[in-house]
Motif scaffolding. Structure first.
Motif, mmCIF file in Angstrom:
data_model
loop_
_atom_site.group_PDB
_atom_site.id
_atom_site.type_symbol
_atom_site.label_atom_id
_atom_site.label_comp_id
_atom_site.label_asym_id
_atom_site.label_seq_id
_atom_site.Cartn_x
_atom_site.Cartn_y
_atom_site.Cartn_z
ATOM 1 N N GLN A 1 0.965 -1.280 -0.035
ATOM 2 C CA GLN A 1 -0.055 0.122 -0.074
ATOM 3 C C GLN A 1 0.786 1.343 0.033
ATOM 4 O OE1 GLN A 1 -2.634 -0.906 3.436
ATOM 5 N NE2 GLN A 1 -4.043 -1.834 2.160
ATOM 6 N N HIS A 2 2.063 1.175 0.488
ATOM 7 C CA HIS A 2 2.654 2.443 0.665
ATOM 8 C C HIS A 2 4.034 2.503 0.133
ATOM 9 C CE1 HIS A 2 -0.542 3.580 3.023
ATOM 10 N NE2 HIS A 2 -0.256 2.628 3.910
ATOM 11 N N GLY A 3 4.608 1.242 -0.463
ATOM 12 C CA GLY A 3 6.025 1.210 -0.822
ATOM 13 C C GLY A 3 6.281 1.649 -2.169
ATOM 14 N N SER A 4 7.591 1.748 -2.498
ATOM 15 C CA SER A 4 7.962 2.023 -3.795
ATOM 16 C C SER A 4 7.619 1.102 -4.708
ATOM 17 C CB SER A 4 9.330 2.454 -3.927
ATOM 18 O OG SER A 4 10.158 1.230 -3.559
ATOM 19 N N ASP A 5 7.817 1.048 -6.013
ATOM 20 C CA ASP A 5 7.399 -0.152 -7.141
ATOM 21 C C ASP A 5 8.302 -1.470 -6.762
ATOM 22 O OD1 ASP A 5 5.492 1.214 -8.539
ATOM 23 O OD2 ASP A 5 6.733 1.794 -9.953
ATOM 24 N N SER A 6 9.587 -1.009 -6.398
ATOM 25 C CA SER A 6 10.581 -2.224 -6.022
ATOM 26 C C SER A 6 9.845 -2.870 -4.810
ATOM 27 C CB SER A 6 11.896 -1.742 -6.085
ATOM 28 O OG SER A 6 12.237 -0.913 -4.966
ATOM 29 N N ALA A 7 9.621 -2.061 -3.792
ATOM 30 C CA ALA A 7 9.318 -2.635 -2.473
ATOM 31 C C ALA A 7 7.945 -3.362 -2.633
ATOM 32 C CB ALA A 7 9.128 -1.442 -1.478
ATOM 33 N N ARG A 8 7.098 -3.067 -3.636
ATOM 34 C CA ARG A 8 5.770 -3.797 -3.788
ATOM 35 C C ARG A 8 5.942 -4.879 -4.420
ATOM 36 N NH1 ARG A 8 1.492 -0.099 -6.702
ATOM 37 N NH2 ARG A 8 0.303 -2.014 -6.097
ATOM 38 N N ASP A 9 7.059 -5.028 -5.556
ATOM 39 C CA ASP A 9 7.368 -6.140 -6.195
ATOM 40 C C ASP A 9 8.098 -7.353 -5.148
ATOM 41 O OD1 ASP A 9 6.569 -4.931 -8.562
ATOM 42 O OD2 ASP A 9 8.838 -4.725 -9.365
ATOM 43 N N ALA A 10 8.936 -6.809 -4.450
ATOM 44 C CA ALA A 10 9.525 -7.871 -3.295
ATOM 45 C C ALA A 10 8.257 -8.055 -2.221
ATOM 46 C CB ALA A 10 10.441 -6.617 -2.292
ATOM 47 N N ALA A 11 7.446 -7.403 -1.893
ATOM 48 C CA ALA A 11 6.226 -7.722 -1.161
ATOM 49 C C ALA A 11 5.399 -8.886 -1.867
ATOM 50 C CB ALA A 11 5.411 -6.440 -0.876
ATOM 51 N N VAL A 12 5.246 -8.550 -3.172
ATOM 52 C CA VAL A 12 4.209 -9.754 -3.814
ATOM 53 C C VAL A 12 5.187 -11.056 -4.124
ATOM 54 C CG1 VAL A 12 3.462 -10.169 -6.024
ATOM 55 C CG2 VAL A 12 2.933 -8.001 -5.092
ATOM 56 N N ALA A 13 6.461 -10.892 -3.998
ATOM 57 C CA ALA A 13 7.245 -12.023 -3.918
ATOM 58 C C ALA A 13 7.072 -12.799 -2.601
ATOM 59 C CB ALA A 13 8.713 -11.688 -4.591
ATOM 60 N N ARG A 14 7.350 -11.910 -1.648
ATOM 61 C CA ARG A 14 6.965 -12.460 -0.346
ATOM 62 C C ARG A 14 5.913 -13.341 -0.109
ATOM 63 N NH1 ARG A 14 9.133 -7.535 1.922
ATOM 64 N NH2 ARG A 14 7.229 -7.520 3.070
ATOM 65 N N LEU A 15 4.664 -12.784 -0.703
ATOM 66 C CA LEU A 15 3.511 -13.013 -0.279
ATOM 67 C C LEU A 15 3.375 -14.415 -1.254
ATOM 68 C CD1 LEU A 15 0.683 -12.297 0.458
ATOM 69 C CD2 LEU A 15 0.110 -11.405 -1.616
ATOM 70 N N GLY A 16 4.026 -14.603 -2.517
ATOM 71 C CA GLY A 16 4.143 -15.768 -3.085
ATOM 72 C C GLY A 16 4.583 -16.796 -2.271
ATOM 73 N N GLN A 17 5.857 -16.631 -1.777
ATOM 74 C CA GLN A 17 6.788 -17.501 -0.948
ATOM 75 C C GLN A 17 5.815 -17.859 0.491
ATOM 76 O OE1 GLN A 17 10.234 -15.130 -0.090
ATOM 77 N NE2 GLN A 17 11.257 -15.708 -2.233
ATOM 78 N N LEU A 18 5.010 -17.128 0.846
ATOM 79 C CA LEU A 18 4.132 -17.529 2.147
ATOM 80 C C LEU A 18 3.285 -18.270 1.555
ATOM 81 C CD1 LEU A 18 3.902 -17.066 5.280
ATOM 82 C CD2 LEU A 18 2.599 -15.074 4.701
ATOM 83 N N SER A 19 2.617 -18.081 0.482
ATOM 84 C CA SER A 19 1.581 -18.707 -0.050
ATOM 85 C C SER A 19 2.026 -20.358 -0.015
ATOM 86 C CB SER A 19 0.934 -18.283 -1.235
ATOM 87 O OG SER A 19 0.043 -19.056 -1.957
ATOM 88 N N ILE A 20 3.128 -20.458 -0.907
ATOM 89 C CA ILE A 20 3.655 -21.720 -1.109
ATOM 90 C C ILE A 20 4.144 -22.594 0.435
ATOM 91 C CG2 ILE A 20 5.723 -23.092 -1.815
ATOM 92 C CD1 ILE A 20 5.766 -20.920 -4.191
ATOM 93 N N ALA A 21 4.503 -21.744 1.262
ATOM 94 C CA ALA A 21 5.035 -22.290 2.748
ATOM 95 C C ALA A 21 3.625 -22.545 3.444
ATOM 96 C CB ALA A 21 5.754 -21.419 3.316
ATOM 97 N N THR A 22 2.413 -21.949 3.133
ATOM 98 C CA THR A 22 1.426 -22.517 4.223
ATOM 99 C C THR A 22 0.854 -23.429 3.384
ATOM 100 O OG1 THR A 22 0.113 -20.618 2.864
ATOM 101 C CG2 THR A 22 1.028 -19.923 5.043
ATOM 102 N N ALA A 23 0.859 -23.630 1.996
ATOM 103 C CA ALA A 23 0.215 -24.678 1.411
ATOM 104 C C ALA A 23 0.866 -26.059 1.773
ATOM 105 C CB ALA A 23 0.213 -24.558 -0.120
ATOM 106 N N GLU A 24 2.097 -25.965 2.105
ATOM 107 C CA GLU A 24 3.014 -27.232 2.158
ATOM 108 C C GLU A 24 2.859 -27.503 3.678
ATOM 109 O OE1 GLU A 24 7.142 -25.817 1.047
ATOM 110 O OE2 GLU A 24 6.558 -26.633 -0.810
#
Length: 132
Positions: free
Chosen positions: A71-94
């Motif tokens: 919501q408040h980060g730069s484009d690169s911070a938003r990209d990194a947040a989405v990547a972390r969200l994907g990693q967290l999604s995989i980890a919780t599924a596992e």
């Protein structure tokens, strides 16, 4: 001239954005606590109960950070947040069905979906791929 005060409109917008982030984080925390509590209550082993509550707290902290970046980060911070969200999604599924459900509910309640959908409309294919 002296230092100019920021226009009231900008200050109001910043205060509104902070309030929205706080509200989304609070809604997300309620969902995570409820899911962890119901899963922990169903757990026959007290150690599993502690484990579920610990996972909920860890997930909440991570999702709160991710939402703030989205919501408040730069484009690169938003990209990194989405990547972390994907990693967290995989980890919780596992980790199991209940953790995956708890994660999905928290993401929806926390307000991440509109941010992800907006990234899908980006002109940058890398950002589209991250959001997908």
């Amino acid at each position: 001239g002296g230092v100019r005060a920021p226009p009231r409109k900008d200050a109001a917008a910043a205060a509104l954005a902070a309030a929205e982030t706080s509200e989304a984080s609070a809604r997300m925390q309620v969902e995570i606590d409820a899911a962890a509590g119901s899963a922990a209550a169903a757990a026959p082993d007290p150690r599993l109960n502690e484990h579920m509550m610990g996972l909920a707290a860890e997930m909440s902290d991570q999702l709160t950070d991710i939402m703030a970046s989205l919501q408040h980060g730069s484009d690169s911070a938003r990209d990194a947040a989405v990547a972390r969200l994907g990693q967290l999604s995989i980890a919780t599924a596992e980790a199991g069905r209940e953790q995956a459900r708890m994660f999905r509910s928290a993401v929806v309640v926390g307000g991440a979906l509109p941010e992800l959908v907006s990234m899908l409309g980006s002109e940058q294919t890398r950002r589209q791929a991250l959001a997908a």
